[in-house]
Design a protein around this motif. Structure first.
Motif, PDB file in Angstrom:
ATOM      1  N   GLY A 282      65.659   4.359  60.706  1.00  0.00           N
ATOM      2  CA  GLY A 282      67.135   4.691  60.368  1.00  0.00           C
ATOM      3  C   GLY A 282      68.187   3.779  61.115  1.00  0.00           C
ATOM      4  O   GLY A 282      69.183   4.060  61.429  1.00  0.00           O
ATOM      5  N   ALA A 283      67.706   2.456  61.812  1.00  0.00           N
ATOM      6  CA  ALA A 283      68.696   1.807  62.330  1.00  0.00           C
ATOM      7  C   ALA A 283      69.541   0.980  61.396  1.00  0.00           C
ATOM      8  O   ALA A 283      69.400   0.727  60.272  1.00  0.00           O
ATOM      9  CB  ALA A 283      67.809   0.767  63.272  1.00  0.00           C
ATOM     10  N   ASN A 284      70.576   0.400  62.119  1.00  0.00           N
ATOM     11  CA  ASN A 284      71.708  -0.047  61.308  1.00  0.00           C
ATOM     12  C   ASN A 284      71.056  -1.594  60.803  1.00  0.00           C
ATOM     13  O   ASN A 284      70.055  -2.126  61.616  1.00  0.00           O
ATOM     14  CB  ASN A 284      73.110  -0.407  62.096  1.00  0.00           C
ATOM     15  N   ARG A 285      71.697  -2.269  59.909  1.00  0.00           N
ATOM     16  CA  ARG A 285      71.242  -3.656  59.569  1.00  0.00           C
ATOM     17  C   ARG A 285      72.432  -4.320  60.454  1.00  0.00           C
ATOM     18  O   ARG A 285      73.508  -4.004  61.042  1.00  0.00           O
ATOM     19  CB  ARG A 285      71.453  -4.055  58.261  1.00  0.00           C
ATOM     20  N   MET A 286      72.157  -5.556  60.967  1.00  0.00           N
ATOM     21  CA  MET A 286      73.255  -6.350  61.619  1.00  0.00           C
ATOM     22  C   MET A 286      73.656  -7.654  60.743  1.00  0.00           C
ATOM     23  O   MET A 286      74.405  -8.273  61.383  1.00  0.00           O
ATOM     24  CB  MET A 286      72.358  -7.071  63.002  1.00  0.00           C
ATOM     25  N   GLY A 287      72.907  -7.527  59.503  1.00  0.00           N
ATOM     26  CA  GLY A 287      73.697  -9.127  58.789  1.00  0.00           C
ATOM     27  C   GLY A 287      73.236 -10.232  59.359  1.00  0.00           C
ATOM     28  O   GLY A 287      72.342 -10.334  59.720  1.00  0.00           O
ATOM     29  N   PRO A 288      74.262 -11.248  59.344  1.00  0.00           N
ATOM     30  CA  PRO A 288      73.752 -12.528  59.730  1.00  0.00           C
ATOM     31  C   PRO A 288      73.776 -12.864  61.066  1.00  0.00           C
ATOM     32  O   PRO A 288      74.745 -13.903  61.560  1.00  0.00           O
ATOM     33  CB  PRO A 288      74.781 -13.419  58.872  1.00  0.00           C
ATOM     34  N   THR A 289      73.127 -12.129  62.081  1.00  0.00           N
ATOM     35  CA  THR A 289      73.179 -12.536  63.307  1.00  0.00           C
ATOM     36  C   THR A 289      71.743 -12.390  63.757  1.00  0.00           C
ATOM     37  O   THR A 289      71.006 -11.256  63.624  1.00  0.00           O
ATOM     38  CB  THR A 289      74.164 -11.919  64.352  1.00  0.00           C
ATOM     39  N   PHE A 290      71.033 -13.249  64.218  1.00  0.00           N
ATOM     40  CA  PHE A 290      69.747 -13.319  64.203  1.00  0.00           C
ATOM     41  C   PHE A 290      68.887 -13.356  65.405  1.00  0.00           C
ATOM     42  O   PHE A 290      67.850 -12.909  65.676  1.00  0.00           O
ATOM     43  CB  PHE A 290      69.162 -14.770  63.659  1.00  0.00           C
ATOM     44  N   GLY A 291      69.700 -12.989  66.660  1.00  0.00           N
ATOM     45  CA  GLY A 291      68.936 -12.808  67.928  1.00  0.00           C
ATOM     46  C   GLY A 291      67.901 -11.783  67.962  1.00  0.00           C
ATOM     47  O   GLY A 291      66.811 -12.117  68.648  1.00  0.00           O
ATOM     48  N   ALA A 292      68.279 -10.704  67.486  1.00  0.00           N
ATOM     49  CA  ALA A 292      67.217  -9.579  67.561  1.00  0.00           C
ATOM     50  C   ALA A 292      65.849  -9.920  66.949  1.00  0.00           C
ATOM     51  O   ALA A 292      65.060  -9.362  67.290  1.00  0.00           O
ATOM     52  CB  ALA A 292      67.785  -8.387  66.888  1.00  0.00           C
ATOM     53  N   MET A 293      65.866 -10.792  65.761  1.00  0.00           N
ATOM     54  CA  MET A 293      64.690 -11.042  65.288  1.00  0.00           C
ATOM     55  C   MET A 293      63.722 -11.941  65.900  1.00  0.00           C
ATOM     56  O   MET A 293      62.549 -11.798  66.470  1.00  0.00           O
ATOM     57  CB  MET A 293      64.842 -11.894  63.856  1.00  0.00           C
ATOM     58  N   LEU A 294      64.692 -12.847  66.784  1.00  0.00           N
ATOM     59  CA  LEU A 294      63.546 -13.634  67.647  1.00  0.00           C
ATOM     60  C   LEU A 294      63.151 -12.834  68.809  1.00  0.00           C
ATOM     61  O   LEU A 294      62.038 -12.920  68.966  1.00  0.00           O
ATOM     62  CB  LEU A 294      64.501 -14.818  68.320  1.00  0.00           C
ATOM     63  N   LEU A 295      64.095 -12.111  69.236  1.00  0.00           N
ATOM     64  CA  LEU A 295      63.565 -11.408  70.626  1.00  0.00           C
ATOM     65  C   LEU A 295      62.652  -9.848  70.130  1.00  0.00           C
ATOM     66  O   LEU A 295      61.496  -9.710  70.784  1.00  0.00           O
ATOM     67  CB  LEU A 295      64.690 -10.788  71.460  1.00  0.00           C
ATOM     68  N   SER A 296      62.884  -9.659  69.201  1.00  0.00           N
ATOM     69  CA  SER A 296      61.826  -8.333  68.637  1.00  0.00           C
ATOM     70  C   SER A 296      60.457  -9.120  68.535  1.00  0.00           C
ATOM     71  O   SER A 296      59.510  -8.907  68.726  1.00  0.00           O
ATOM     72  CB  SER A 296      62.468  -8.018  67.295  1.00  0.00           C
ATOM     73  N   GLY A 297      60.358 -10.447  67.921  1.00  0.00           N
ATOM     74  CA  GLY A 297      59.156 -11.362  67.794  1.00  0.00           C
ATOM     75  C   GLY A 297      58.610 -11.449  69.194  1.00  0.00           C
ATOM     76  O   GLY A 297      57.235 -11.226  69.132  1.00  0.00           O
ATOM     77  N   VAL A 298      59.294 -11.641  70.227  1.00  0.00           N
ATOM     78  CA  VAL A 298      58.670 -11.998  71.380  1.00  0.00           C
ATOM     79  C   VAL A 298      58.101 -10.519  72.237  1.00  0.00           C
ATOM     80  O   VAL A 298      56.913 -10.568  72.379  1.00  0.00           O
ATOM     81  CB  VAL A 298      59.787 -12.601  72.377  1.00  0.00           C
ATOM     82  N   LYS A 299      58.860  -9.563  71.760  1.00  0.00           N
ATOM     83  CA  LYS A 299      58.323  -8.247  72.415  1.00  0.00           C
ATOM     84  C   LYS A 299      57.144  -7.861  71.453  1.00  0.00           C
ATOM     85  O   LYS A 299      56.280  -7.283  72.110  1.00  0.00           O
ATOM     86  CB  LYS A 299      59.407  -6.885  72.094  1.00  0.00           C
ATOM     87  N   ALA A 300      57.193  -8.283  70.228  1.00  0.00           N
ATOM     88  CA  ALA A 300      55.872  -7.746  69.491  1.00  0.00           C
ATOM     89  C   ALA A 300      54.659  -8.546  69.903  1.00  0.00           C
ATOM     90  O   ALA A 300      53.820  -7.704  69.930  1.00  0.00           O
ATOM     91  CB  ALA A 300      56.258  -8.092  68.004  1.00  0.00           C
ATOM     92  N   ALA A 301      54.787  -9.643  70.161  1.00  0.00           N
ATOM     93  CA  ALA A 301      53.649 -10.678  70.663  1.00  0.00           C
ATOM     94  C   ALA A 301      53.220  -9.951  72.170  1.00  0.00           C
ATOM     95  O   ALA A 301      52.203  -9.788  72.251  1.00  0.00           O
ATOM     96  CB  ALA A 301      54.146 -12.016  70.820  1.00  0.00           C
ATOM     97  N   GLU A 302      54.213  -9.563  72.959  1.00  0.00           N
ATOM     98  CA  GLU A 302      53.888  -8.810  74.302  1.00  0.00           C
ATOM     99  C   GLU A 302      53.068  -7.550  74.202  1.00  0.00           C
ATOM    100  O   GLU A 302      52.174  -7.488  74.567  1.00  0.00           O
ATOM    101  CB  GLU A 302      55.316  -8.603  74.990  1.00  0.00           C
ATOM    102  N   GLU A 303      53.677  -6.834  73.041  1.00  0.00           N
ATOM    103  CA  GLU A 303      52.964  -5.585  72.681  1.00  0.00           C
ATOM    104  C   GLU A 303      51.597  -5.728  72.367  1.00  0.00           C
ATOM    105  O   GLU A 303      50.774  -5.085  72.613  1.00  0.00           O
ATOM    106  CB  GLU A 303      53.842  -4.617  71.621  1.00  0.00           C
ATOM    107  N   ALA A 304      51.550  -6.638  71.525  1.00  0.00           N
ATOM    108  CA  ALA A 304      50.319  -7.061  70.648  1.00  0.00           C
ATOM    109  C   ALA A 304      49.150  -7.421  71.663  1.00  0.00           C
ATOM    110  O   ALA A 304      47.972  -6.987  71.661  1.00  0.00           O
ATOM    111  CB  ALA A 304      50.439  -8.190  69.798  1.00  0.00           C
ATOM    112  N   LEU A 305      49.670  -8.422  72.919  1.00  0.00           N
ATOM    113  CA  LEU A 305      48.864  -8.622  73.981  1.00  0.00           C
ATOM    114  C   LEU A 305      48.367  -7.474  74.753  1.00  0.00           C
ATOM    115  O   LEU A 305      47.211  -7.380  75.027  1.00  0.00           O
ATOM    116  CB  LEU A 305      49.353  -9.689  74.527  1.00  0.00           C
TER     117      LEU A 305
END
Ligand code: AHZ
Length: 310
Positions: A282-305
């Motif tokens: 139930g998090a808010n949306r952020m609309g057209p700002t993309f920083g969280a997508m990139l860093l969530s991807g980095v964190k997801a990779a770290e978690e996966a490892l």
């Protein structure tokens, strides 16, 4: 098999790693103005078919056992794939994208505008990939979202260990009972079908899917929509999540921090990143700002490892 794949990667001709010099290379420049004598090298149609199918089916064969599967090649999934390809070139990674065109919502900055806005510190990711941007203080601007997406995509596709299966939809998750004795499950891979097939289950009978086993799956299928929030919706229908909170209204300040903070292993073996997470929490949306997508991807990779190395 990895040794064979590594050898194949070495055999790939790659003369484009150096920064391109201005102007055309001599062979290309020489071609110009001489079109009357021009002809392509000969080929037979079957050679073209075999060049494609042999590679595709070898990839399917090899990646039927993958180390990590990523569902969705939007800005978050691509960032996760990029990070994994750099940190662990020894792992075999399958990146599965339902669309013919990877990139999800990241070909435009917002509405039908071009520029992509990212709040700091997401600029560290752009620097790592080598995407140019304008520094505006607390935020940075890439002149076209397509420049970001094509640059990350290029790095991912060039890497020796990520295979992207586009036009391929994940239709289900492979699950196994957990060793906890409490009836829990862990995710152990993905069930796939060509997207055009997946779209016709309503009017064609029994088009059974294919499978990819992987001890760790990262799901980044975006917020709810015709294709989005795939894995978390499936977890609800499997009664592994009680219900989805549903993405809340737009609040850039809260949304971006929440997405990065909440990027995590949701059930054993399944890490969720990007806007798919907003549906669980139930998090808010952020609309057209993309920083969280990139860093969530980095964190997801770290978690996966972390999960992979357990
Ligand atoms: O095609 C989908 C897209 O490319 C793909 N996908 C979805 N379901 C799939 C399935 N199998 C395979 N079952 C699937 N692929 O997943 C990708 C999701 O990309 P996206 O750009 O929608 O999500 P993201 O979380 O990477 O980025 C979200 C971007 C948004 S939305 C938003 C807002 O609405 O406020 N703000 C931002 C920055």
């Amino acid at each position: 098999q990895l040794a064979v794949a590594a050898k194949k990667a070495q055999d790939v001709v790659d003369d484009t790693t150096a920064a391109p010099a201005p102007g055309l290379t001599k062979p290309l420049a020489d071609m110009m103005g001489n079109w009357d004598n021009f002809s392509f090298a000969p080929i037979r149609e079957s050679t073209v078919s075999r060049a494609m199918t042999s590679r595709y089916f070898t990839d399917l064969h090899t990646h039927a056992e993958s180390d990590i599967a990523i569902i969705g090649a939007g800005s978050c999934g691509l960032s996760a794939a990029y990070t994994l390809s750099k940190l662990r070139p020894d792992l075999r990674i399958a990146l599965i994208e339902a669309g013919v065109a990877p990139g999800g919502g990241a070909w435009l900055g917002g509405q039908l505008f071009s520029a992509m806005v990212l709040r700091k510190p997401a600029d560290v990711f752009l620097r790592d990939v080598g995407v140019p941007f304008e520094d505006e203080g607390d935020y940075v601007v890439v002149k076209h979202a397509a420049l970001f997406t094509s640059a990350v995509l290029e790095r991912v596709l060039r890497s020796g260990n990520v295979k992207m299966f586009n036009a391929t939809a994940v239709e289900d998750l492979i699950t196994r009972p957990c060793a906890d004795g409490e009836g829990g499950i862990r995710v152990a891979g993905v069930v796939t079908n060509w997207t055009l097939v997946a779209m016709h289950h309503g009017d064609q009978s029994c088009m059974d899917p294919n499978t990819i086993n992987a001890p760790v799956v990262i799901s980044t299928t975006g917020h709810d929509g015709p294709f989005g929030a795939f894995s978390v919706k499936r977890l609800v229908s499997m009664k592994r999540l009680e219900e989805l909170e549903g993405m809340r209204g737009l609040d850039m300040l809260r949304a971006e921090d929440a997405i990065v903070k909440n990027t995590r292993e949701v059930v054993p073996g399944l890490i969720v990143g990007g806007m798919e997470l907003a549906e669980i929490d139930g998090a808010n949306r952020m609309g057209p700002t993309f920083g969280a997508m990139l860093l969530s991807g980095v964190k997801a990779a770290e978690e996966a490892l972390r999960v992979f190395d357990l």
